[in-house]
Enzyme design. Structure first.
Site, PDB file in Angstrom:
ATOM      1  N   ASP A  57       0.821  -1.200   0.000  1.00  0.00           N
ATOM      2  CA  ASP A  57       0.000   0.000   0.000  1.00  0.00           C
ATOM      3  C   ASP A  57       0.863   1.262   0.000  1.00  0.00           C
ATOM      4  O   ASP A  57       0.490   2.279  -0.585  1.00  0.00           O
ATOM      5  CB  ASP A  57      -0.922   0.007   1.214  1.00  0.00           C
ATOM      6  CG  ASP A  57      -2.123  -0.921   1.031  1.00  0.00           C
ATOM      7  OD1 ASP A  57      -2.322  -1.414  -0.099  1.00  0.00           O
ATOM      8  OD2 ASP A  57      -2.851  -1.160   2.012  1.00  0.00           O
ATOM      9  N   GLY A  58       2.021   1.201   0.659  1.00  0.00           N
ATOM     10  CA  GLY A  58       2.921   2.349   0.666  1.00  0.00           C
ATOM     11  C   GLY A  58       3.423   2.698  -0.719  1.00  0.00           C
ATOM     12  O   GLY A  58       3.593   3.882  -1.058  1.00  0.00           O
ATOM     13  N   GLU A  75      -4.834  10.103   4.755  1.00  0.00           N
ATOM     14  CA  GLU A  75      -5.117  11.005   5.856  1.00  0.00           C
ATOM     15  C   GLU A  75      -4.109  12.136   5.952  1.00  0.00           C
ATOM     16  O   GLU A  75      -3.042  12.102   5.332  1.00  0.00           O
ATOM     17  CB  GLU A  75      -5.137  10.254   7.202  1.00  0.00           C
ATOM     18  CG  GLU A  75      -3.781   9.851   7.731  1.00  0.00           C
ATOM     19  CD  GLU A  75      -3.278   8.530   7.238  1.00  0.00           C
ATOM     20  OE1 GLU A  75      -2.096   8.480   6.815  1.00  0.00           O
ATOM     21  OE2 GLU A  75      -4.022   7.540   7.259  1.00  0.00           O
ATOM     22  N   ARG A  85      -7.630  20.124  22.878  1.00  0.00           N
ATOM     23  CA  ARG A  85      -6.345  20.049  23.558  1.00  0.00           C
ATOM     24  C   ARG A  85      -5.934  18.596  23.622  1.00  0.00           C
ATOM     25  O   ARG A  85      -6.696  17.759  24.095  1.00  0.00           O
ATOM     26  CB  ARG A  85      -6.430  20.634  24.972  1.00  0.00           C
ATOM     27  CG  ARG A  85      -6.662  22.134  25.015  1.00  0.00           C
ATOM     28  CD  ARG A  85      -6.925  22.628  26.434  1.00  0.00           C
ATOM     29  NE  ARG A  85      -7.016  24.079  26.494  1.00  0.00           N
ATOM     30  CZ  ARG A  85      -8.120  24.774  26.252  1.00  0.00           C
ATOM     31  NH1 ARG A  85      -9.241  24.124  25.897  1.00  0.00           N
ATOM     32  NH2 ARG A  85      -8.128  26.089  26.325  1.00  0.00           N
ATOM     33  N   ALA A 126      -6.746   2.836   8.060  1.00  0.00           N
ATOM     34  CA  ALA A 126      -5.330   3.024   8.396  1.00  0.00           C
ATOM     35  C   ALA A 126      -5.201   3.650   9.788  1.00  0.00           C
ATOM     36  O   ALA A 126      -5.732   3.123  10.760  1.00  0.00           O
ATOM     37  CB  ALA A 126      -4.663   3.870   7.307  1.00  0.00           C
ATOM     38  N   ASN A 158      -6.567   6.147  11.171  1.00  0.00           N
ATOM     39  CA  ASN A 158      -7.864   6.463  11.748  1.00  0.00           C
ATOM     40  C   ASN A 158      -8.410   5.313  12.578  1.00  0.00           C
ATOM     41  O   ASN A 158      -8.951   5.521  13.677  1.00  0.00           O
ATOM     42  CB  ASN A 158      -8.843   6.819  10.621  1.00  0.00           C
ATOM     43  CG  ASN A 158     -10.281   6.866  11.093  1.00  0.00           C
ATOM     44  OD1 ASN A 158     -10.721   7.809  11.722  1.00  0.00           O
ATOM     45  ND2 ASN A 158     -11.039   5.811  10.777  1.00  0.00           N
TER      46      ASN A 158
END
Length: 267
Positions: free
Chosen positions: A45-46, A123, A148, A162, A164
């Site tokens: 995938d990379g 992302e 924060r 991924a 997320n």
């Protein structure tokens, strides 16, 4: 038809690339790295993420397809032993094209310099260089909350499986035109409070991050890590552009999710 092949660079992937290139040239296809109609990614995938960014200016004209030489990926779904079938389908133009939404990121700076615009297939993450990140979050032009914590991750449906997912975000089918904002270790106590849940935003709801304290951030766009200083705002929205994938064989998304994270069992 013009084609190009990208590779992870290891010996197995390079050997497979040379074999596929020879086969396709024998079918009188043209090898063209500058203006390909189809890009074959050999690796994982990379490798396909690299190909996406390399050809981001041709997203409306180029379709991607992935061959994995390691573990099965969400983008690289062809096996090395299937390349003859893959080559025949490409040579005969026997494939369909599906389009999925991607993420647009626009970064503005306080000094009024030119905005930086990026496209992400998976992302975009934002983190402070040091210390807690404090950021106002606006949705559709109105302030939603002050965040924060360690950082924020905005993902596409394709990228929802991924980073997320590791943040507790939902897995979204890539046909849905939306983006998802997930928190990284938010601070929640009697004084400070965030929603504490991922937010799924439709395409007509842009999201803007505005720094409250620090203005220097480490920002990732897929696999690319960037340092942006003196940031005024970071805007996210579903991009007008789409990523195009060549589909030859059926591989339903939910089957891919199941096989990747659960494993198949007929018991």
């Amino acid at each position: 038809m013009r084609f190009a092949i990208t590779t992870r660079g290891d010996s197995v992937s390079n050997t497979l690339m040379q074999k596929m290139r020879t086969y396709l040239l024998d079918f009188n296809l043209e090898y063209n790295e500058d203006q390909p109609d189809i890009v074959i990614s050999v690796g994982g995938d990379g490798t396909l993420l690299y190909a996406f960014h390399r050809y981001r200016s041709r997203l409306g004209k180029t379709a991607f397809i992935g061959v994995h030489t390691g573990h099965l990926g969400f983008y690289a779904d062809w096996k090395p032993e299937e390349i003859e079938k893959l080559v025949m389908a490409i040579a005969k133009d026997d494939y369909s094209v599906v389009e999925y939404p991607i993420l647009e990121v626009v970064i503005s700076h306080n000094d009024g310099s030119r905005e930086a615009r990026y496209l992400a297939l998976n992302e975009c993450t934002v983190k402070s260089i040091e210390g807690t990140m404090v950021m106002d979050i606006e949705i559709k032009g109105e302030k939603f909350e002050t965040f924060r914590g360690d950082g924020l991750c905005m993902s596409t449906p394709s990228g929802s499986t991924a980073y997320n997912r590791s943040l507790g975000g939902a897995i979204i089918h890539p046909s849905i035109r939306a983006i998802q904002l997930a928190e990284m270790a938010s601070i929640n106590n009697r004084v400070f409070r965030t929603i504490g849940s991922p937010l799924l935003l439709p395409e007509h709801h842009p999201c803007v991050l505005r720094p409250v304290t620090d203005v220097d951030f480490q920002i990732t766009i897929d696999h690319l890590t960037l340092l942006h200083k003196d940031v005024r705002s970071i805007q996210y929205r579903v991009a007008n552009e789409k990523v195009r994938f060549a589909r030859i064989k059926p591989f339903p998304f939910w089957n891919r999710v199941r096989d990747s994270f659960i494993g198949y069992s007929d018991r």
